[in-house]
Each structure stands twice: as structure tokens, then as C-alpha cells.
Design a protein around this motif. Structure first.
Motif, short mmCIF file in Angstrom:
data_model
loop_
_atom_site.label_atom_id
_atom_site.label_comp_id
_atom_site.label_asym_id
_atom_site.label_seq_id
_atom_site.Cartn_x
_atom_site.Cartn_y
_atom_site.Cartn_z
N ASP A 1 38.40 59.80 84.37
CA ASP A 1 37.07 59.49 83.85
C ASP A 1 37.09 59.28 82.33
OD1 ASP A 1 33.96 59.57 84.35
OD2 ASP A 1 34.33 60.93 82.66
N SER A 2 37.71 60.19 81.58
CA SER A 2 37.70 60.06 80.12
C SER A 2 38.48 58.83 79.68
CB SER A 2 38.27 61.32 79.47
OG SER A 2 39.62 61.54 79.84
N LEU A 3 39.53 58.47 80.41
CA LEU A 3 40.28 57.26 80.10
C LEU A 3 39.42 56.02 80.31
CD1 LEU A 3 42.87 55.77 79.39
CD2 LEU A 3 43.67 56.14 81.73
N CYS A 4 38.68 55.99 81.40
CA CYS A 4 37.80 54.84 81.66
C CYS A 4 36.70 54.73 80.61
CB CYS A 4 37.22 54.94 83.06
SG CYS A 4 38.42 54.64 84.38
N ARG A 5 36.16 55.86 80.18
CA ARG A 5 35.15 55.84 79.12
C ARG A 5 35.74 55.26 77.84
NH1 ARG A 5 30.68 59.70 79.78
NH2 ARG A 5 30.73 60.50 81.92
N TYR A 6 36.94 55.70 77.50
CA TYR A 6 37.60 55.20 76.29
C TYR A 6 37.80 53.69 76.37
CZ TYR A 6 41.15 54.94 72.59
OH TYR A 6 41.86 54.63 71.45
N LEU A 7 38.25 53.21 77.51
CA LEU A 7 38.48 51.78 77.68
C LEU A 7 37.19 50.98 77.58
CD1 LEU A 7 41.06 51.96 80.59
CD2 LEU A 7 41.54 51.20 78.25
N ALA B 1 46.65 61.85 77.00
CA ALA B 1 46.37 61.16 75.73
C ALA B 1 45.56 62.00 74.76
CB ALA B 1 45.64 59.84 76.01
N GLY B 2 44.97 63.09 75.23
CA GLY B 2 44.24 63.97 74.33
C GLY B 2 45.15 64.79 73.45
N VAL B 3 46.41 64.97 73.87
CA VAL B 3 47.33 65.82 73.12
C VAL B 3 48.56 65.06 72.62
CG1 VAL B 3 46.60 67.93 74.28
CG2 VAL B 3 48.47 66.58 75.26
N LEU C 1 41.96 62.63 77.30
CA LEU C 1 41.08 62.28 76.18
C LEU C 1 39.78 63.07 76.24
CD1 LEU C 1 41.61 58.45 76.45
CD2 LEU C 1 42.27 59.81 74.46
N THR C 2 39.19 63.30 75.09
CA THR C 2 37.86 63.89 75.04
C THR C 2 36.86 62.92 75.66
OG1 THR C 2 38.39 65.10 73.02
CG2 THR C 2 36.06 64.79 73.52
N SER C 3 36.01 63.43 76.54
CA SER C 3 35.05 62.56 77.22
C SER C 3 34.00 62.05 76.25
CB SER C 3 34.38 63.34 78.36
OG SER C 3 33.48 62.51 79.06
N GLN C 4 33.85 60.74 76.18
CA GLN C 4 32.87 60.13 75.29
C GLN C 4 31.55 59.90 76.02
OE1 GLN C 4 34.31 56.81 72.79
NE2 GLN C 4 36.31 57.09 73.75
N ALA C 5 30.45 60.17 75.33
CA ALA C 5 29.14 59.82 75.87
C ALA C 5 28.93 58.33 75.66
CB ALA C 5 28.05 60.62 75.17
N ILE C 6 28.68 57.60 76.75
CA ILE C 6 28.42 56.17 76.63
C ILE C 6 27.11 55.82 77.32
CG2 ILE C 6 30.88 55.64 76.44
CD1 ILE C 6 30.87 54.68 79.28
N ALA C 7 26.65 54.61 77.12
CA ALA C 7 25.30 54.24 77.52
C ALA C 7 25.06 54.38 79.02
CB ALA C 7 25.01 52.80 77.07
N LYS C 8 26.02 53.97 79.83
CA LYS C 8 25.78 53.95 81.28
C LYS C 8 27.04 54.34 82.03
CE LYS C 8 23.58 50.37 82.85
NZ LYS C 8 23.34 48.96 83.29
N VAL C 9 26.93 55.38 82.84
CA VAL C 9 27.98 55.76 83.77
C VAL C 9 27.31 56.01 85.11
CG1 VAL C 9 29.82 57.38 84.34
CG2 VAL C 9 29.37 56.82 81.95
N TYR D 1 46.63 68.80 89.37
CA TYR D 1 46.52 67.52 88.66
C TYR D 1 45.16 67.41 87.98
CZ TYR D 1 47.03 62.47 87.87
OH TYR D 1 47.13 61.24 87.30
N SER D 2 44.12 67.80 88.65
CA SER D 2 42.78 67.76 88.05
C SER D 2 42.70 68.67 86.83
CB SER D 2 41.72 68.18 89.09
OG SER D 2 41.66 67.25 90.15
N VAL D 3 43.26 69.86 86.95
CA VAL D 3 43.25 70.80 85.82
C VAL D 3 44.04 70.23 84.64
CG1 VAL D 3 44.05 73.07 85.05
CG2 VAL D 3 42.88 72.83 87.25
N SER D 4 45.21 69.66 84.92
CA SER D 4 46.04 69.09 83.87
C SER D 4 45.36 67.92 83.16
CB SER D 4 47.37 68.63 84.46
OG SER D 4 48.16 67.98 83.48
N CYS D 5 44.75 67.03 83.94
CA CYS D 5 44.06 65.88 83.34
C CYS D 5 42.90 66.33 82.47
CB CYS D 5 43.58 64.92 84.42
SG CYS D 5 44.91 64.06 85.30
N ALA D 6 42.17 67.33 82.92
CA ALA D 6 41.03 67.84 82.14
C ALA D 6 41.50 68.51 80.85
CB ALA D 6 40.22 68.82 82.98
N ALA D 7 42.63 69.22 80.93
CA ALA D 7 43.11 69.96 79.76
C ALA D 7 43.79 69.06 78.73
CB ALA D 7 44.09 71.04 80.21
N ASN D 8 44.47 68.02 79.20
CA ASN D 8 45.30 67.22 78.31
C ASN D 8 44.79 65.81 78.06
OD1 ASN D 8 47.34 69.29 78.10
ND2 ASN D 8 47.94 68.74 80.19
#
Length: 332
Positions: free
Chosen positions: A108-114, A301-303, A55-63, A46-53
Motif C-alpha cells: 500500500d505505501s509503495l502504491c501511494r508513493y508511486l 524502502a523505508g529503511v 515506506l511511510t504511508s502518505q496521505a493522498i487525495a483518493k484511496v 511478510y505483512s509485519v516486515s512490510c509494515a516495519a520496513n
């Protein structure tokens, strides 16, 4: 639709063109899913699939990794730049994974997007997983973390009067439960909205889509049974409110809801019925059903462009709820 047509649909459900490559690849590998590989390998896969497919991880001000009291880990996402002034609305996010797999990193990438798209602070909870920590550990952790946010979130810059709860799959189930409890007096502040992405709402598993989606997709009826058997101890009543919100009363005029279901999913019918149940109780509901798509859409959501389009609708819903909450305070 005739009986014969329905039989053909059950045997070979429609797959959207943009989802076809991943479903074809899944089937070419023997349609092996989580229940076929064991818990530890399922978590890795599941971790591999989520990373591969995902959203692209966005750099945001604070994580920042954080701790909800009492001693529950989580992660905070704040996309505001500079030195923010005032308090921000928030999304309390609960990741999916059938209560057995998934973690802060898979979403993580989904939360960044939101955080970026909703202009909200997102806080994600890292609840305990089954089978090591069976029911009710996961919902207890989520409830405790949300209780802290709705009482003390101002310490993190959160406007505790403007919090939306959100989750996908098993996370959607727990989001729905907490939204219902918010309609009573359990929390210091009421939630202003709930976003439920292909949520579990009936763990008795009696809806027709459990008979329709039995093979050819990563989540089938057998997969859901595998997850539920790891999460819920033998002898526990699966129809109770903490497991099956569809089968229990919901508050009148509850927190406004955005609910999305997908066609090739054993959870499709219970999600649709839950949207109808909330609407019948007077809750404002925005309901979206996606033909041709399958469970796991939002961690792909990345694909899959449709997932991103729906997330933009989610963001609009969250922002509208935040604005409505401000307007309501102004009228009072």
C-alpha cells in the motif's frame, strides 16, 4: 574473476552497508525464512516486515477499494487534488510474494508513493493466492483485471492509452507476461511500458544465481522452490510462457521496459537475461543491477535509501513513457 574468487563470493556474498543491519539481524535469528514457518505464519511475517520496513504511508487525495470485473478486488490511488479534469495515466500494479503471500496492504505505501511521484492513477490488483488457488489463478485474475482497465478504465479517470504495468518478484513475472500479451491483440489497448523489479522469468530455476544464493538471505533457492511448489501443480510444464517468459518468444519492439535486479538474489541472473532478451527483440530497455542488495529491497524502502533512489528512477521512466505516448498521438 578467478574460480577461487568466485567460490569465496558464493560462500560469503557482499552485503551493502545500508542493508547489513537487516541481514545481520536475519542471520542472528537463525536465518529462518518463509519456507521454515508455513504458509499462514509466512503471510503474517511478510505483512509485519512490510509494515516495519516499507515506506511511510502518505496521505493522498483518493484511496478507494474497487472491483475489477468479473469480481476481482483491487485498490485505486489518485493523488490529484481538487476536482481533477481530464484523464490521467495509470500504473497497473501487481504485488510480489511468490504467489503465496502479500496483498494490497503489504504494498500500500509503495502504491501511494508511486501515485504521488508519477502523477498517475495507480490500480493494484488483489489476485488469488496459492496454495488455495494454484496456477493459473493468479495470472488469470491479473489478466482479467488489466483487460477491464484497458477497456473501461476511463470510468475511473484513467487514460487507457497510457497504462504501464508494474510488479515486483512474482508480480514482476505476471507484469512481464501481460506486457508480452499486450504486444499481440489480447487487449483493447497496448501498454506503454513495463516495470519489472527483480522479476521471476524462469521457473525451471536453472540459472547460476540459484547455485550462488543458497543461505543467509530471506529469499534463497530453497525459498523459491517452496513458493513455486505451492503455486504450480505437479506435472505442469514450468517452461511455458505463463510461467517462464525468459524461455519463450517475446514481441518485437514491445512495451518499453525498466528492469531492476539485485545481486544477492536467486533471481538475479534470469532478470538480467530477460533484459537482454527484450533488448535483442528491439524493446527499449533501461536495466539496473544493484550489487550488495538482496530480494525484498523495495518493500524495505523505508529503511534502505537505495530503494527510494531507484523508485525515483522508476517514476521518471513512467512519466517519460506517458509523455512519449502523448507525443506519439500528436504526431499521428
Amino acid at each position: 574473476m578467478t574460480v577461487a574468487q568466485n567460490d569465496r563470493r558464493a560462500a560469503d556474498p557482499m552485503v551493502a552497508a545500508e542493508a547489513a543491519p537487516s541481514i545481520t539481524a536475519f542471520r542472528a535469528k537463525g536465518s529462518l525464512s518463509f519456507q521454515d514457518v508455513g504458509v499462514e505464519q509466512a503471510r503474517v511475517n511478510y505483512s509485519v516486515s512490510c509494515a516495519a520496513n516499507g515506506l511511510t504511508s502518505q496521505a493522498i487525495a483518493k484511496v478507494n477499494d474497487v472491483q475489477f470485473e468479473p469480481d476481482i478486488p483491487g485498490r485505486l490511488y489518485d493523488a490529484r487534488v481538487g476536482e481533477p479534469t481530464g484523464l490521467a495515466p495509470a500504473i497497473f500494479f501487481i504485488h510480489g510474494g511468490g504467489w503465496v503471500i502479500g496483498d494490497l496492504d503489504t504494498h500500500d505505501s509503495l502504491c501511494r508513493y508511486l501515485a504521488v511521484s508519477t502523477e498517475s492513477i495507480v490500480v493494484s490488483v488483489d489476485y488469488r493466492l496459492a496454495p488455495e488457488a494454484p496456477f493459473p489463478a493468479a495470472i488469470d485474475d491479473c489478466r482479467s483485471a488489466l483487460t477491464w482497465v484497458l477497456a473501461h478504465g476511463g470510468k475511473w479517470g484513467i487514460d487507457i492509452a497510457r497504462v504501464v504495468v508494474m510488479g515486483d518478484s512474482g508480480g514482476g513475472q505476471m507484469a512481464a507476461i501481460l506486457a508480452n500479451e499486450s504486444g499481440g491483440d489480447r487487449f483493447d489497448n497496448r501498454l506503454i511500458g513495463q516495470v519489472l523489479l527483480y522479476p521471476v522469468t524462469d521457473l525451471t530455476m536453472q540459472t547460476p544465481s540459484y547455485e550462488r544464493i543458497v543461505t543467509g538471505f530471506p529469499l534463497t533457492a530453497n525459498t523459491m522452490n517452496w513458493f513455486a511448489d505451492h503455486y504450480v501443480p505437479e506435472g505442469v510444464d514450468r517452461s511455458q510462457a505463463q510461467l517462464s517468459p525468459l524461455l519463450n518468444p517475446v514481441p518485437a519492439y514491445g512495451a518499453a521496459a525498466f528492469i531492476c535486479t539485485v545481486d544477492n538474489d536467486p533471481l538475479a541472473d534470469e532478470g538480467a537475461r530477460y533484459a537482454a532478451k527484450l533488448a535483442a527483440a528491439g524493446t527499449a530497455v533501461e536495466y539496473l543491477h544493484l550489487p550488495g542488495h538482496s530480494h525484498g529491497l523495495f518493500t524495505s524502502a523505508g529503511v534502505i535509501a537505495t530503494a527510494r533512489e531507484v523508485l525515483n528512477r522508476v517514476s521518471a521512466f513512467v512519466k517519460a513513457r506517458s509523455t512519449a505516448a502523448i507525443d506519439e498521438v500528436a504526431r499521428d
